[in-house]
Motif scaffolding. Structure first.
Motif, PDB file in Angstrom:
ATOM      1  N   PRO A 322     -36.151  10.187   8.955  1.00  0.00           N
ATOM      2  CA  PRO A 322     -35.509   9.599  10.472  1.00  0.00           C
ATOM      3  C   PRO A 322     -34.739   8.216  10.099  1.00  0.00           C
ATOM      4  O   PRO A 322     -35.274   7.575   9.372  1.00  0.00           O
ATOM      5  CB  PRO A 322     -36.791   9.573  11.387  1.00  0.00           C
ATOM      6  CG  PRO A 322     -37.854  10.472  10.876  1.00  0.00           C
ATOM      7  CD  PRO A 322     -37.526  10.543   9.376  1.00  0.00           C
ATOM      8  N   GLY A 323     -33.774   8.122  10.624  1.00  0.00           N
ATOM      9  CA  GLY A 323     -32.834   6.937  10.694  1.00  0.00           C
ATOM     10  C   GLY A 323     -32.212   6.680   9.359  1.00  0.00           C
ATOM     11  O   GLY A 323     -31.593   5.739   9.425  1.00  0.00           O
ATOM     12  N   ASP A 471     -34.270   1.701  20.486  1.00  0.00           N
ATOM     13  CA  ASP A 471     -33.790   3.187  21.195  1.00  0.00           C
ATOM     14  C   ASP A 471     -33.301   4.132  19.954  1.00  0.00           C
ATOM     15  O   ASP A 471     -33.529   5.111  19.736  1.00  0.00           O
ATOM     16  CB  ASP A 471     -32.778   3.192  22.117  1.00  0.00           C
ATOM     17  CG  ASP A 471     -33.306   2.608  23.624  1.00  0.00           C
ATOM     18  OD1 ASP A 471     -34.590   2.708  23.535  1.00  0.00           O
ATOM     19  OD2 ASP A 471     -32.751   2.135  24.312  1.00  0.00           O
ATOM     20  N   TYR A 473     -33.873   3.475  16.541  1.00  0.00           N
ATOM     21  CA  TYR A 473     -34.768   3.410  15.229  1.00  0.00           C
ATOM     22  C   TYR A 473     -35.913   4.485  15.797  1.00  0.00           C
ATOM     23  O   TYR A 473     -36.441   5.221  14.989  1.00  0.00           O
ATOM     24  CB  TYR A 473     -35.253   2.098  15.179  1.00  0.00           C
ATOM     25  CG  TYR A 473     -36.220   1.941  13.988  1.00  0.00           C
ATOM     26  CD1 TYR A 473     -35.777   2.043  12.591  1.00  0.00           C
ATOM     27  CD2 TYR A 473     -37.524   1.624  14.316  1.00  0.00           C
ATOM     28  CE1 TYR A 473     -36.517   1.600  11.364  1.00  0.00           C
ATOM     29  CE2 TYR A 473     -38.566   1.424  13.064  1.00  0.00           C
ATOM     30  CZ  TYR A 473     -37.902   1.357  11.800  1.00  0.00           C
ATOM     31  OH  TYR A 473     -38.632   1.148  10.613  1.00  0.00           O
ATOM     32  N   GLY A 474     -36.499   4.206  17.383  1.00  0.00           N
ATOM     33  CA  GLY A 474     -37.355   5.029  17.711  1.00  0.00           C
ATOM     34  C   GLY A 474     -38.488   4.084  18.003  1.00  0.00           C
ATOM     35  O   GLY A 474     -39.050   3.267  17.245  1.00  0.00           O
ATOM     36  N   ASN A 475     -38.848   4.060  19.341  1.00  0.00           N
ATOM     37  CA  ASN A 475     -40.216   3.053  19.765  1.00  0.00           C
ATOM     38  C   ASN A 475     -41.333   3.564  19.067  1.00  0.00           C
ATOM     39  O   ASN A 475     -42.037   2.794  18.702  1.00  0.00           O
ATOM     40  CB  ASN A 475     -40.128   3.208  21.412  1.00  0.00           C
ATOM     41  CG  ASN A 475     -38.975   2.598  22.047  1.00  0.00           C
ATOM     42  OD1 ASN A 475     -38.603   1.478  21.813  1.00  0.00           O
ATOM     43  ND2 ASN A 475     -38.229   3.307  22.690  1.00  0.00           N
ATOM     44  N   GLY A 476     -41.468   4.921  18.775  1.00  0.00           N
ATOM     45  CA  GLY A 476     -42.580   5.279  18.215  1.00  0.00           C
ATOM     46  C   GLY A 476     -42.847   4.911  16.819  1.00  0.00           C
ATOM     47  O   GLY A 476     -43.762   4.335  16.222  1.00  0.00           O
ATOM     48  N   HIS A 477     -41.485   4.680  16.263  1.00  0.00           N
ATOM     49  CA  HIS A 477     -41.575   4.189  14.625  1.00  0.00           C
ATOM     50  C   HIS A 477     -41.882   2.629  14.647  1.00  0.00           C
ATOM     51  O   HIS A 477     -42.666   2.366  13.653  1.00  0.00           O
ATOM     52  CB  HIS A 477     -40.249   4.343  14.136  1.00  0.00           C
ATOM     53  CG  HIS A 477     -39.844   5.712  13.615  1.00  0.00           C
ATOM     54  ND1 HIS A 477     -38.974   6.543  14.118  1.00  0.00           N
ATOM     55  CD2 HIS A 477     -40.614   6.519  12.771  1.00  0.00           C
ATOM     56  CE1 HIS A 477     -38.999   7.810  13.379  1.00  0.00           C
ATOM     57  NE2 HIS A 477     -40.182   7.570  12.615  1.00  0.00           N
ATOM     58  N   LYS A 503     -43.198   3.656  26.049  1.00  0.00           N
ATOM     59  CA  LYS A 503     -41.858   4.238  25.820  1.00  0.00           C
ATOM     60  C   LYS A 503     -41.903   5.183  24.535  1.00  0.00           C
ATOM     61  O   LYS A 503     -41.167   6.298  24.585  1.00  0.00           O
ATOM     62  CB  LYS A 503     -41.027   3.080  25.522  1.00  0.00           C
ATOM     63  CG  LYS A 503     -40.430   2.116  26.584  1.00  0.00           C
ATOM     64  CD  LYS A 503     -39.258   2.659  27.193  1.00  0.00           C
ATOM     65  CE  LYS A 503     -38.978   1.939  28.405  1.00  0.00           C
ATOM     66  NZ  LYS A 503     -38.278   2.700  29.555  1.00  0.00           N
ATOM     67  N   ALA A 504     -42.800   4.773  23.540  1.00  0.00           N
ATOM     68  CA  ALA A 504     -43.072   5.871  22.500  1.00  0.00           C
ATOM     69  C   ALA A 504     -43.618   7.022  22.964  1.00  0.00           C
ATOM     70  O   ALA A 504     -43.036   8.154  22.450  1.00  0.00           O
ATOM     71  CB  ALA A 504     -44.084   4.923  21.552  1.00  0.00           C
ATOM     72  N   ARG A 507     -41.071   8.745  25.135  1.00  0.00           N
ATOM     73  CA  ARG A 507     -39.602   9.049  24.567  1.00  0.00           C
ATOM     74  C   ARG A 507     -38.710   8.750  25.617  1.00  0.00           C
ATOM     75  O   ARG A 507     -37.426   9.421  25.597  1.00  0.00           O
ATOM     76  CB  ARG A 507     -39.606  10.444  23.966  1.00  0.00           C
ATOM     77  CG  ARG A 507     -40.498  10.707  22.619  1.00  0.00           C
ATOM     78  CD  ARG A 507     -40.683  12.198  22.576  1.00  0.00           C
ATOM     79  NE  ARG A 507     -41.465  12.629  21.429  1.00  0.00           N
ATOM     80  CZ  ARG A 507     -41.099  12.263  20.152  1.00  0.00           C
ATOM     81  NH1 ARG A 507     -39.808  12.178  19.670  1.00  0.00           N
ATOM     82  NH2 ARG A 507     -41.851  12.473  19.096  1.00  0.00           N
ATOM     83  N   ARG A 509     -35.665   5.697  27.118  1.00  0.00           N
ATOM     84  CA  ARG A 509     -34.651   4.695  26.455  1.00  0.00           C
ATOM     85  C   ARG A 509     -34.908   3.527  27.265  1.00  0.00           C
ATOM     86  O   ARG A 509     -35.365   3.535  28.542  1.00  0.00           O
ATOM     87  CB  ARG A 509     -33.302   5.195  26.275  1.00  0.00           C
ATOM     88  CG  ARG A 509     -33.163   6.416  25.749  1.00  0.00           C
ATOM     89  CD  ARG A 509     -31.777   6.678  25.662  1.00  0.00           C
ATOM     90  NE  ARG A 509     -30.952   5.945  24.885  1.00  0.00           N
ATOM     91  CZ  ARG A 509     -30.797   6.168  23.381  1.00  0.00           C
ATOM     92  NH1 ARG A 509     -31.248   7.476  22.885  1.00  0.00           N
ATOM     93  NH2 ARG A 509     -30.195   5.469  22.472  1.00  0.00           N
TER      94      ARG A 509
END
Ligand code: NAD
Length: 521
Positions: A322-323, A471, A473-477, A503-504, A507, A509
């Motif tokens: 990802p990314g 958003d 990169y991913g809040n979870g990451h 947010k993670a 999911r 934004r």
């Protein structure tokens, strides 16, 4: 007066503006108010400051004339509208007063207590303070609802951001009127609640703090560190050269104020490295020496770039990482063939496992997965535009294992630096901590996500709003990186904001897709 039509029900101020303090900031603010068409009354306790401010204001207006923003006649009219007043009583007819005097709570309170009895009941009173609580200043007033922060950035005539800061007692109407006034003055206002560092001076802390910590841990030399944040990270300036420019005395004082105002939260902990620079009097550009040397004879060192290496023969990408699509997509423009196989998102370069940093060291990862040749690469705001890739390797990694990774990124057209194996590397930890700080400010209701991002884009020229970056990169990451960093440094510095975790999970934004600008990608 050429006042654009305001876009809200709250009308901007249209009459005389008072500016108190004819120093660096007061001069710029007075010039802005004059350009917008206001009569301006400028007051300072020192008459010589008033005289030199008038000259400096004329020079600022002259710059706008040269740029074609106003005519020479308008410059003359503006200067005729400037009144230099030697006493506070001379501000009696002002409907908006902006204070830009010495940064001292007691002196500001004395001034506003006197001023309140001089101006009309409905005049708005504002302070350009960088660090003092708006609530605390306003508490000295009989009518604190008309008091708020109007925080310009230096140079005020150039930088577009104005933080409009409400104290506990400020009325929403006062905040809206000042916001509209800043807007018609051609500024970009953002609204926030009074809280240590407001938006910019708070959210920017990790940009300095993470660099100082990485330097303290000897991740790399100072030049390489700045190059990483600039040429890989996408920031206009490296954090160390920026601190040299701001002055370490000023930057250290802001960090200490924010740290103490947050009751010594480890997130804002000042650095012994910066303390040492202040102790030595190496305050940066203004003293000829900070992290770097300035002035005659000073040389600019180059980053510690890796020597050229051949590209690996076999490049296998299992699944997707990802990314990294924009980075690995560069293979199409270079003589690099990536063999794609199904899998869980791993890149093998002649047997070397290469992964983006997730806040865990390569050495720890190597021990966990039983692979010696592991190399990690650092984050970037925009891999396609980045000219530099930052790598680190596991202590167990062979020289050939590292050479494979260096050769691969060089074959993609990038310079490469190899830093020591510190958790979260340089760009990854910085971007994740900026996003976390931004998230915490939103979580605590200090400002909206859009205003936080705007403030960092317009106030300090960041290449992306931290939340728009989150958003993408991913809040979870980010939570994963922070949790890994928190394991490496269990003092609370890297605790993830509760809202970032939500947010993670959901999911969702921070910034709706349609509001994201191209600069944020
Ligand atoms: P400065 O030292 O250049 O100017 C301050 C002026 O205020 C001086 O001319 C001084 O004579 C005058 N003054 C002091 N006490 C006074 C009083 N009681 N009444 C009237 N005049 C008085 O300071 P500056 O850099 O312009 O900063 C002013 C304010 O703006 C501070 O609160 C500072 O935190 C804030 N600020 C500064 C910057 C910056 O980069 N300089 C940026 C944003 C905000």
């Amino acid at each position: 007066m050429t006042t654009p039509t305001p876009n809200s029900a709250h009308l901007p101020i249209t009459s005389t503006v008072g500016v108190i303090g004819a120093g660096t900031m007061g001069q710029g603010i007075a010039a802005l108010a004059l350009r917008a068409g206001h009569p301006v009354s400028l007051h300072d306790t020192r008459s010589e400051a008033l005289e030199s401010a008038a000259q400096a204001i004329d020079v600022s207006l002259g710059r706008w004339v040269k740029r074609g923003d106003m005519s020479a006649d308008q410059q003359t009219i503006c200067m005729a509208r400037l009144a230099l007043v030697e006493t506070v009583e001379g501000l009696a007819d002002c409907s908006l007063v902006i204070e830009a005097i010495i940064e001292d709570l007691a002196i500001k309170k004395t001034l506003f207590s006197a001023l309140e009895n001089i101006v009309s009941e409905d005049a708005l009173l504002t302070s350009n303070t960088s660090s003092i609580s708006i609530t605390a200043i306003g508490a000295c007033l009989r009518r604190p609802q008309r008091f708020l922060g109007m925080h310009f950035f230096n140079p005020a005539t150039v930088l577009p951001l104005v933080e409009v800061i409400s104290g506990e007692a400020t009325s929403p109407e006062a905040a809206e009127t000042v916001t509209e006034t800043a807007r018609v003055w051609g500024k970009h206002p953002v609204q926030c609640r009074s809280s240590p560092g407001f938006i910019v001076n708070r959210v920017a802390r990790p940009f300095y703090g993470e660099a100082l910590l990485a330097l303290q841990e000897q991740a790399c030399d100072a030049v390489t560190l700045d190059a990483a944040l600039r040429d890989a990270g996408g920031f206009k300036m490296g954090p160390l050269e920026l601190m040299d420019l701001i002055g370490h005395d000023t930057n250290f004082a802001v960090t200490r104020t924010v740290f103490n105002s947050f009751f010594q939260d480890p997130r804002y902990k000042p650095s012994l490295i910066q303390q040492a620079l202040v102790d030595a009097g190496w305050l940066g550009r203004k003293t000829g020496r900070g992290f770097f040397h300035y002035g005659e004879g000073a040389t600019v060192a180059t980053p510690d770039y890796a020597a050229p290496h051949p590209a690996p023969a076999t490049i296998i990408l299992q699944g997707e990482i990802p990314g990294t699509a924009s980075l690995l997509g560069l293979a199409g423009d270079h003589p690099v063939h990536i063999r794609r196989e199904p899998g869980i998102g791993q890149l093998y370069l002649d047997g070397t496992l290469v992964q983006p940093s997730t806040g865990i060291t390569a050495t720890t990862l190597s021990a966990q997965c039983g692979v010696s040749d592991i190399v990690l690469f650092d984050a970037s705001v925009n891999y396609a535009k980045a000219t530099l890739i930052v790598l680190t390797k596991a202590d167990q990694c062979s020289a050939q294992g590292l050479a494979n990774a260096i050769g691969f990124f060089q074959a993609l057209g990038k310079n490469v630096v190899v830093i020591d194996d510190v958790p979260g590397m340089l760009v990854t930890r910085t971007l994740c901590m900026l996003a976390n700080e931004a998230a915490e400010a939103v979580c605590h209701g200090i400002a909206s996500a859009a205003d936080v991002d705007d403030a960092m884009l317009k106030g300090v020229n960041y290449p992306t709003g931290p939340l728009a970056w989150a958003d993408g990169y991913g809040n979870g990451h980010i939570v994963t990186v922070l949790d890994n960093l928190a394991k490496a440094y269990p003092d609370g510095r890297y605790r993830a904001s509760a809202l970032l975790r939500r947010k993670a999970i959901t999911r969702t934004r921070w910034i709706p897709t349609e509001q994201q600008s191209g600069a944020n990608l």
